[in-house]
Design a protein around this motif. Structure first.
Motif, PDB file in Angstrom:
ATOM      1  N   PRO A  41      98.508  76.157  10.552  1.00  0.00           N
ATOM      2  CA  PRO A  41      99.362  74.967  10.382  1.00  0.00           C
ATOM      3  C   PRO A  41     100.677  75.129  11.067  1.00  0.00           C
ATOM      4  N   PRO A  42     101.404  74.111  11.626  1.00  0.00           N
ATOM      5  CA  PRO A  42     102.477  74.336  12.238  1.00  0.00           C
ATOM      6  C   PRO A  42     103.549  75.069  11.262  1.00  0.00           C
ATOM      7  N   ALA A  43     103.553  74.596   9.961  1.00  0.00           N
ATOM      8  CA  ALA A  43     104.510  75.175   9.045  1.00  0.00           C
ATOM      9  C   ALA A  43     103.730  75.624   7.844  1.00  0.00           C
ATOM     10  N   TYR A  44     103.780  76.807   7.356  1.00  0.00           N
ATOM     11  CA  TYR A  44     103.172  77.459   6.265  1.00  0.00           C
ATOM     12  C   TYR A  44     103.929  78.493   5.620  1.00  0.00           C
ATOM     13  N   GLU A  45     103.519  78.933   4.469  1.00  0.00           N
ATOM     14  CA  GLU A  45     104.122  79.920   3.609  1.00  0.00           C
ATOM     15  C   GLU A  45     103.048  80.721   2.967  1.00  0.00           C
ATOM     16  N   PHE A  46     103.570  81.898   2.771  1.00  0.00           N
ATOM     17  CA  PHE A  46     102.734  82.809   2.066  1.00  0.00           C
ATOM     18  C   PHE A  46     103.228  84.015   1.360  1.00  0.00           C
ATOM     19  N   GLU A  47     102.655  84.772   0.569  1.00  0.00           N
ATOM     20  CA  GLU A  47     103.292  85.706  -0.082  1.00  0.00           C
ATOM     21  C   GLU A  47     102.636  87.236   0.470  1.00  0.00           C
ATOM     22  N   TYR A  48     103.594  88.264   0.634  1.00  0.00           N
ATOM     23  CA  TYR A  48     103.166  89.397   0.953  1.00  0.00           C
ATOM     24  C   TYR A  48     103.880  90.583   0.081  1.00  0.00           C
ATOM     25  N   SER A  49     103.050  91.705   0.413  1.00  0.00           N
ATOM     26  CA  SER A  49     103.622  93.026  -0.369  1.00  0.00           C
ATOM     27  C   SER A  49     103.441  94.221   0.320  1.00  0.00           C
ATOM     28  N   MET A  50     104.211  94.965   0.637  1.00  0.00           N
ATOM     29  CA  MET A  50     104.087  96.243   1.529  1.00  0.00           C
ATOM     30  C   MET A  50     104.017  97.358   0.510  1.00  0.00           C
ATOM     31  N   GLY A  51     102.896  98.302   0.589  1.00  0.00           N
ATOM     32  CA  GLY A  51     102.790  99.390  -0.216  1.00  0.00           C
ATOM     33  C   GLY A  51     102.888 100.800   0.679  1.00  0.00           C
ATOM     34  N   CYS A  52     103.778 101.799   0.018  1.00  0.00           N
ATOM     35  CA  CYS A  52     103.733 102.831   0.508  1.00  0.00           C
ATOM     36  C   CYS A  52     104.716 104.023  -0.464  1.00  0.00           C
ATOM     37  N   PHE A  53     104.825 105.169  -0.258  1.00  0.00           N
ATOM     38  CA  PHE A  53     105.500 105.930  -1.202  1.00  0.00           C
ATOM     39  C   PHE A  53     106.665 105.917  -0.451  1.00  0.00           C
ATOM     40  N   CYS A  54     107.430 105.015  -0.976  1.00  0.00           N
ATOM     41  CA  CYS A  54     108.750 104.762  -0.189  1.00  0.00           C
ATOM     42  C   CYS A  54     109.651 103.766  -1.156  1.00  0.00           C
ATOM     43  N   ILE A  55     110.903 103.446  -1.150  1.00  0.00           N
ATOM     44  CA  ILE A  55     111.650 102.640  -1.911  1.00  0.00           C
ATOM     45  C   ILE A  55     111.395 101.128  -1.480  1.00  0.00           C
ATOM     46  N   GLY A  56     111.173 100.352  -2.539  1.00  0.00           N
ATOM     47  CA  GLY A  56     111.094  98.852  -2.483  1.00  0.00           C
ATOM     48  C   GLY A  56     109.757  98.543  -2.172  1.00  0.00           C
ATOM     49  N   THR A  57     108.587  99.568  -2.573  1.00  0.00           N
ATOM     50  CA  THR A  57     107.382  99.201  -2.527  1.00  0.00           C
ATOM     51  C   THR A  57     106.708  98.232  -3.578  1.00  0.00           C
ATOM     52  N   GLY A  58     105.634  97.457  -3.203  1.00  0.00           N
ATOM     53  CA  GLY A  58     105.302  96.541  -4.291  1.00  0.00           C
ATOM     54  C   GLY A  58     105.931  95.352  -4.554  1.00  0.00           C
ATOM     55  N   VAL A  59     107.282  94.963  -3.995  1.00  0.00           N
ATOM     56  CA  VAL A  59     107.801  93.842  -4.137  1.00  0.00           C
ATOM     57  C   VAL A  59     107.243  92.668  -3.272  1.00  0.00           C
ATOM     58  N   TRP A  60     106.664  91.635  -4.200  1.00  0.00           N
ATOM     59  CA  TRP A  60     106.277  90.530  -3.368  1.00  0.00           C
ATOM     60  C   TRP A  60     107.152  89.481  -2.804  1.00  0.00           C
ATOM     61  N   TRP A  61     107.113  89.146  -1.443  1.00  0.00           N
ATOM     62  CA  TRP A  61     107.841  88.280  -0.920  1.00  0.00           C
ATOM     63  C   TRP A  61     107.111  86.918  -0.591  1.00  0.00           C
ATOM     64  N   VAL A 140      98.452  90.294   1.659  1.00  0.00           N
ATOM     65  CA  VAL A 140      98.983  88.668   1.857  1.00  0.00           C
ATOM     66  C   VAL A 140      98.190  87.961   0.973  1.00  0.00           C
ATOM     67  N   ARG A 141      98.704  86.963   0.061  1.00  0.00           N
ATOM     68  CA  ARG A 141      98.085  86.077  -0.492  1.00  0.00           C
ATOM     69  C   ARG A 141      98.596  84.765  -0.486  1.00  0.00           C
ATOM     70  N   GLU A 142      98.273  83.727  -1.207  1.00  0.00           N
ATOM     71  CA  GLU A 142      98.859  82.429  -1.311  1.00  0.00           C
ATOM     72  C   GLU A 142      99.268  81.899  -0.119  1.00  0.00           C
ATOM     73  N   VAL A 143      98.242  81.685   1.034  1.00  0.00           N
ATOM     74  CA  VAL A 143      98.614  80.896   2.276  1.00  0.00           C
ATOM     75  C   VAL A 143      98.452  79.714   1.851  1.00  0.00           C
ATOM     76  N   ARG A 144      99.415  78.862   2.304  1.00  0.00           N
ATOM     77  CA  ARG A 144      99.450  77.282   2.400  1.00  0.00           C
ATOM     78  C   ARG A 144     100.146  76.636   3.490  1.00  0.00           C
ATOM     79  N   ALA A 145      99.849  75.464   3.922  1.00  0.00           N
ATOM     80  CA  ALA A 145     100.630  74.586   4.756  1.00  0.00           C
ATOM     81  C   ALA A 145     101.538  73.930   3.868  1.00  0.00           C
ATOM     82  N   VAL A 146     102.676  73.843   4.606  1.00  0.00           N
ATOM     83  CA  VAL A 146     103.918  73.057   4.019  1.00  0.00           C
ATOM     84  C   VAL A 146     104.194  72.111   4.847  1.00  0.00           C
ATOM     85  N   PRO A 147     104.717  70.834   4.294  1.00  0.00           N
ATOM     86  CA  PRO A 147     105.169  69.805   4.988  1.00  0.00           C
ATOM     87  C   PRO A 147     106.172  69.790   5.820  1.00  0.00           C
TER      88      PRO A 147
END
Length: 147
Positions: A41-61, A140-147
């Protein structure tokens, strides 16, 4: 002519080769990239999280993208430590991460694709099996088109 005890082994080997897909990770990647580009879609949103053995891992955006350009990002769960992210992802950069994983000198790469949107839903990379704690992932999860 193979001996009788070798016939079952020969039959299993032939069957295994016949069931092996000729498409490799790059072909699967190319197919899903093309499919994403067809439904993107022209405009969309989604959630993602990066995992590693590092600071900030596992935070969903949750990110919003408009015509391929990053617009905004918010933490899905704002509690917890402050995490600074140098850049947030668009779906183009998610596909670029998958391509780097496929093409890179990694010992193990696993990528699963979303059945509806065709984007990489999970990328798991182990650069060197003999090295502990160098694995990384992108979910990556919760991909959806936004108006």
């Amino acid at each position: 002519m193979p001996s009788l005890p070798l016939l079952p082994l020969l039959a299993l080997t032939t069957l295994a080769l016949a069931c092996t897909s000729s498409s490799g990770p790059s072909q699967t990647y190319d197919e899903h990239l093309k499919a994403w580009q067809a439904v993107q879609p022209p405009a969309y949103e989604f959630e993602y999280s990066m995992g590693c053995f590092c600071i900030g891992t596992g935070v969903w955006w949750r990110v919003q993208v408009d015509h391929g350009t990053f617009v905004t990002a918010t933490r899905v769960d704002p509690s917890g430590p402050v995490v600074r992210v140098p850049r947030h992802l668009t779906m183009d950069s998610v596909f670029a991460e998958a391509k780097r994983a496929i093409d890179g000198p990694n010992d193990s790469v696993g990528i699963t694709y979303d059945a509806n949107w065709h984007h990489p839903a999970a990328i798991h990379v182990d650069p060197r099996k003999e090295v502990a704690d160098d694995e990384r992932s992108l979910l990556v999860r919760e991909v959806r088109a936004v108006p």
